[in-house]
Design a protein around this motif. Sequence first.
Motif, short mmCIF file in Angstrom:
data_model
loop_
_atom_site.label_atom_id
_atom_site.label_comp_id
_atom_site.label_asym_id
_atom_site.label_seq_id
_atom_site.Cartn_x
_atom_site.Cartn_y
_atom_site.Cartn_z
N ARG A 55 -8.70 2.51 8.05
CA ARG A 55 -9.61 3.12 7.09
C ARG A 55 -9.74 4.63 7.33
NH1 ARG A 55 -14.52 -1.32 7.07
NH2 ARG A 55 -13.94 -2.39 5.14
N GLN A 56 -9.83 5.02 8.58
CA GLN A 56 -9.94 6.44 8.89
C GLN A 56 -8.67 7.18 8.50
OE1 GLN A 56 -12.75 8.18 10.05
NE2 GLN A 56 -11.39 9.82 9.32
N ALA A 57 -7.53 6.57 8.78
CA ALA A 57 -6.26 7.19 8.41
C ALA A 57 -6.15 7.32 6.89
CB ALA A 57 -5.10 6.38 8.96
N ALA A 58 -6.65 6.34 6.16
CA ALA A 58 -6.64 6.42 4.70
C ALA A 58 -7.51 7.57 4.21
CB ALA A 58 -7.11 5.11 4.11
N ALA A 59 -8.65 7.75 4.85
CA ALA A 59 -9.55 8.84 4.47
C ALA A 59 -8.93 10.20 4.74
CB ALA A 59 -10.87 8.71 5.23
N ASP A 60 -8.04 10.26 5.74
CA ASP A 60 -7.41 11.53 6.11
C ASP A 60 -6.08 11.77 5.42
OD1 ASP A 60 -9.51 11.94 7.87
OD2 ASP A 60 -8.45 11.10 9.60
N ALA A 61 -5.64 10.84 4.60
CA ALA A 61 -4.32 10.93 3.96
C ALA A 61 -4.27 12.05 2.93
CB ALA A 61 -3.97 9.60 3.30
N PHE A 119 -4.56 -2.41 1.59
CA PHE A 119 -4.89 -1.32 0.67
C PHE A 119 -5.22 -0.04 1.44
CE2 PHE A 119 -5.19 -5.05 -1.87
CZ PHE A 119 -4.84 -4.66 -3.14
N HIS A 120 -6.01 -0.17 2.49
CA HIS A 120 -6.27 1.00 3.33
C HIS A 120 -4.98 1.47 4.01
CE1 HIS A 120 -10.62 0.71 2.85
NE2 HIS A 120 -10.49 -0.59 2.98
N GLU A 121 -4.15 0.52 4.40
CA GLU A 121 -2.86 0.82 5.01
C GLU A 121 -1.97 1.58 4.03
OE1 GLU A 121 -0.34 -2.12 7.81
OE2 GLU A 121 -0.37 -2.69 5.68
N ALA A 122 -1.94 1.13 2.79
CA ALA A 122 -1.13 1.79 1.76
C ALA A 122 -1.54 3.25 1.60
CB ALA A 122 -1.25 1.05 0.43
N ALA A 137 -9.19 1.43 -6.96
CA ALA A 137 -9.87 2.56 -7.60
C ALA A 137 -10.73 3.33 -6.60
CB ALA A 137 -10.72 2.05 -8.75
N ALA A 138 -11.41 2.61 -5.72
CA ALA A 138 -12.26 3.27 -4.73
C ALA A 138 -11.45 4.16 -3.80
CB ALA A 138 -13.02 2.22 -3.92
N LEU A 139 -10.21 3.76 -3.54
CA LEU A 139 -9.32 4.56 -2.68
C LEU A 139 -8.55 5.62 -3.48
CD1 LEU A 139 -8.00 1.67 -0.43
CD2 LEU A 139 -9.44 3.57 0.30
N GLY A 140 -8.78 5.65 -4.78
CA GLY A 140 -8.15 6.67 -5.61
C GLY A 140 -6.77 6.31 -6.12
N MET A 141 -6.28 5.12 -5.78
CA MET A 141 -4.92 4.74 -6.16
C MET A 141 -4.88 4.05 -7.52
SD MET A 141 -3.33 3.30 -2.53
CE MET A 141 -4.61 2.04 -2.32
N SER A 142 -3.79 4.26 -8.24
CA SER A 142 -3.54 3.47 -9.45
C SER A 142 -3.10 2.08 -9.03
CB SER A 142 -2.44 4.12 -10.29
OG SER A 142 -2.82 5.42 -10.71
N ALA A 143 -3.39 1.09 -9.86
CA ALA A 143 -2.99 -0.29 -9.57
C ALA A 143 -2.10 -0.80 -10.69
CB ALA A 143 -4.22 -1.19 -9.43
N LEU A 144 -0.88 -1.16 -10.35
CA LEU A 144 0.03 -1.81 -11.28
C LEU A 144 -0.25 -3.30 -11.20
CD1 LEU A 144 2.39 -2.07 -13.21
CD2 LEU A 144 3.95 -1.80 -11.25
N VAL A 145 -0.84 -3.84 -12.25
CA VAL A 145 -1.24 -5.25 -12.27
C VAL A 145 -0.12 -6.06 -12.90
CG1 VAL A 145 -2.97 -6.89 -13.07
CG2 VAL A 145 -3.67 -4.58 -12.40
#
Length: 261
Positions: A28-34, A122-125, A153-161
């Motif tokens: 999660r921290q790494a995702a926040a710093d990406a 998701f955080h890993e991605a 969405a919360a992580l800012g990423m688009s989601a291909l459903v």
Amino acid sequence: MTVLDDIIVGVREDIETRKRTRSLADVRQAAADAPPVRPFPPESGFGLICEVKRSSPSKGALADIPDPAALAAAYASGGAAAVSVLTEQRRFGGSLADLDAVRAAVDVPVLRKDFMVDEYQFHEARAHGADIVLIIVAALDDAQLEDQLALSAALGMSALVETHTVEELERATEVGASLVGVNTRNLKDLSVDSSRFAQLAAHAPPGAVLVAESGVTGADTVAEYARAGAHLGLVGEALVTGGDPAAAVASFTAAGRAARP
């Protein structure tokens, strides 16, 4: 079990292994710093999502791909709208290292293509620079589908459903999916029928951006999908086995744009 069920068993085992070496809190921290997310999809026109894909359950080994960054750069030079990176290792020969290499090599958005069944992924991605994630409706119940879309969405990423049936398209509509994949491959037996895209696209959510997935053998297939309403095409095998990926991307993209209604 279906092929999809069998793949997911392995995916869950591999997630647990990664969790033992890197905690959810650390990821999660790494995702926040990406680095910031690159916006997707493009506003207009027809485009290709081009895959870094070494192998598949249906065909086995496709291409060696010793340098995924170089392949991604070739895709980008041919006009790719995005680059998709398979990160599932057991059946597709992918890795998060491939995702890292591609993200550093191109300026276009990057899709982590995997079988997403756990919040950790998701955080890993995002920690590894993904701008887009794949959500497979067939692998999830309604609550999981809604949760994954919200987390993306919360992580800012688009989601291909990704959908495969009319029922799955209806479920995608219910959760408000706006970027919808229609996969012409049957995930139960891995058969492909490119005519399925036109049949299913008529049931897609109003206003959704449609991505035609699987079954592309050349520019003619891309044009067929575009005529049936696809805004984007996701292509892997035809690009990694074709010999000149940049030229193929340019040719396929031009065919799609010419065929769009």
